[in-house]
Motif scaffolding. Structure first.
Motif, PDB file in Angstrom:
ATOM      1  N   ALA A   1      -0.552   1.370   7.030  1.00 14.44           N
ATOM      2  CA  ALA A   1      -1.578   0.381   6.701  1.00 14.44           C
ATOM      3  C   ALA A   1      -2.983   0.922   6.958  1.00 14.44           C
ATOM      4  CB  ALA A   1      -1.333  -0.896   7.509  1.00 14.44           C
ATOM      5  N   SER A   2      -3.102   1.756   7.995  1.00 10.84           N
ATOM      6  CA  SER A   2      -4.437   2.264   8.323  1.00 10.84           C
ATOM      7  C   SER A   2      -4.725   3.628   7.694  1.00 10.84           C
ATOM      8  CB  SER A   2      -4.620   2.335   9.841  1.00 10.84           C
ATOM      9  OG  SER A   2      -3.713   3.259  10.385  1.00 10.84           O
ATOM     10  N   GLY A   3      -3.721   4.207   7.032  1.00 13.40           N
ATOM     11  CA  GLY A   3      -3.940   5.485   6.355  1.00 13.40           C
ATOM     12  C   GLY A   3      -4.042   6.671   7.291  1.00 13.40           C
ATOM     13  N   THR A   4      -3.400   6.549   8.451  1.00 14.76           N
ATOM     14  CA  THR A   4      -3.455   7.640   9.425  1.00 14.76           C
ATOM     15  C   THR A   4      -2.045   8.138   9.728  1.00 14.76           C
ATOM     16  OG1 THR A   4      -3.299   6.088  11.260  1.00 14.76           O
ATOM     17  CG2 THR A   4      -5.503   6.747  10.569  1.00 14.76           C
TER      18      THR A   4
ATOM     19  N   SER B   1      -0.659  13.012   1.246  1.00 17.06           N
ATOM     20  CA  SER B   1       0.585  12.366   0.810  1.00 17.06           C
ATOM     21  C   SER B   1       0.521  10.865   1.049  1.00 17.06           C
ATOM     22  CB  SER B   1       1.778  12.960   1.574  1.00 17.06           C
ATOM     23  OG  SER B   1       1.975  14.310   1.216  1.00 17.06           O
ATOM     24  N   LEU B   2       0.051  10.505   2.228  1.00 22.34           N
ATOM     25  CA  LEU B   2      -0.055   9.084   2.554  1.00 22.34           C
ATOM     26  C   LEU B   2      -1.044   8.392   1.612  1.00 22.34           C
ATOM     27  CD1 LEU B   2       0.838   6.860   4.394  1.00 22.34           C
ATOM     28  CD2 LEU B   2      -0.830   7.614   6.085  1.00 22.34           C
ATOM     29  N   ALA B   3      -2.142   9.068   1.319  1.00 20.20           N
ATOM     30  CA  ALA B   3      -3.142   8.485   0.413  1.00 20.20           C
ATOM     31  C   ALA B   3      -2.550   8.266  -0.986  1.00 20.20           C
ATOM     32  CB  ALA B   3      -4.368   9.398   0.330  1.00 20.20           C
ATOM     33  N   ARG B   4      -1.720   9.191  -1.416  1.00 15.93           N
ATOM     34  CA  ARG B   4      -1.084   9.039  -2.732  1.00 15.93           C
ATOM     35  C   ARG B   4      -0.214   7.781  -2.779  1.00 15.93           C
ATOM     36  NH1 ARG B   4       2.590  13.439  -5.116  1.00 15.93           N
ATOM     37  NH2 ARG B   4       2.265  12.321  -7.055  1.00 15.93           N
TER      38      ARG B   4
END
Ligand SMILES: [Zn+2]
Length: 229
Positions: free
Chosen positions: A185-188, A206-209
């Motif tokens: 949820a926080s993009g970390t 990868s998480l951002a994608r």
């Protein structure tokens, strides 16, 4: 192509681990291991297969309580012989341990197979299969109608996630792209959870994608919590 509607996706609780002191999540005490089954109209798709049995090293390190994948599938009305495909998010011991209990082809990234031969990476017997069962993927690939494998390196060099798309919904089976729903949820991501420090940027990309897909549901390999839109 998207499915007309999102298929049912069930969580399979496959193991509990006692986390040793050196483990990045040791403060949690117990680690949970989840797999998932997508009830796809062309046949069930299993994502990850949990911890296996019979490794004295894993028994000693993690004192696991292992639940049978086949029994967990039966609880959600899936006969293991009907499973159409398996996806291993990666080949660590707690994601491929019961591959041998199924017959379906197993989809894995080429980079992951290469990484998994390194000493100490996994339980070699659990990550080994007859060659004809492997389906080696390099990058993103369509798996079935509305189901796409998305390469999400970072936690491991060949980590991958699964995205299920319906007309107005997107479900993401993140695997260990993020350890917790809160991180997603926080993009970390925690640096301790990436393969090594040099993979941190890849992990964040990868998480951002996955986040950019605007998923309506996100589920995780080690967190019971899920995200819903
Ligand atoms: Zn892992």
């Amino acid at each position: 192509m998207a499915l007309p509607e999102l298929p049912r996706i069930d969580r399979l609780h496959l193991a509990e681990l006692t986390l040793p002191d050196w483990h990045p999540r040791a403060a949690d005490g117990v680690g949970q291991v989840f797999a998932y089954v997508v009830h796809h109209p062309d046949g069930p798709i299993v994502v990850d297969t949990g911890v296996g049995r019979g490794s004295s090293l894993i028994d000693e390190l993690y004192r696991p309580t292992v639940h049978d994948l086949v029994a967990r599938l039966a609880e959600v009305d899936v006969d293991e012989r009907d499973v159409a495909a398996v996806v291993c998010s990666h080949l660590h011991f707690d994601h491929c341990g019961q591959n041998a209990a199924l017959r379906a082809p197993v989809h894995v990234q080429e980079a992951e197979r290469a990484a998994a031969v390194q000493p100490g990476y996994t339980v070699p017997e659990w990550a080994a299969l007859p060659e004809e069962r492997w389906r080696v993927v390099d990058g993103d690939a369509d798996l079935a109608e509305g189901v796409r494998i998305v390469a999400t390196p970072g936690h491991t060099p060949g980590h991958q996630s699964v995205v299920v798309t319906a007309s107005d919904e997107v479900a993401v089976l993140a695997g260990q792209c993020a350890y917790t729903a809160a991180e997603f949820a926080s993009g970390t991501v925690a640096v301790e959870d990436v393969h090594d420090r040099s993979w941190l940027d890849a992990a964040l990309d990868s998480l951002a994608r996955l986040r950019a897909l605007d998923p309506t549901r996100v589920v995780f390999a080690h967190d019971r919590a899920e995200l819903t839109a």
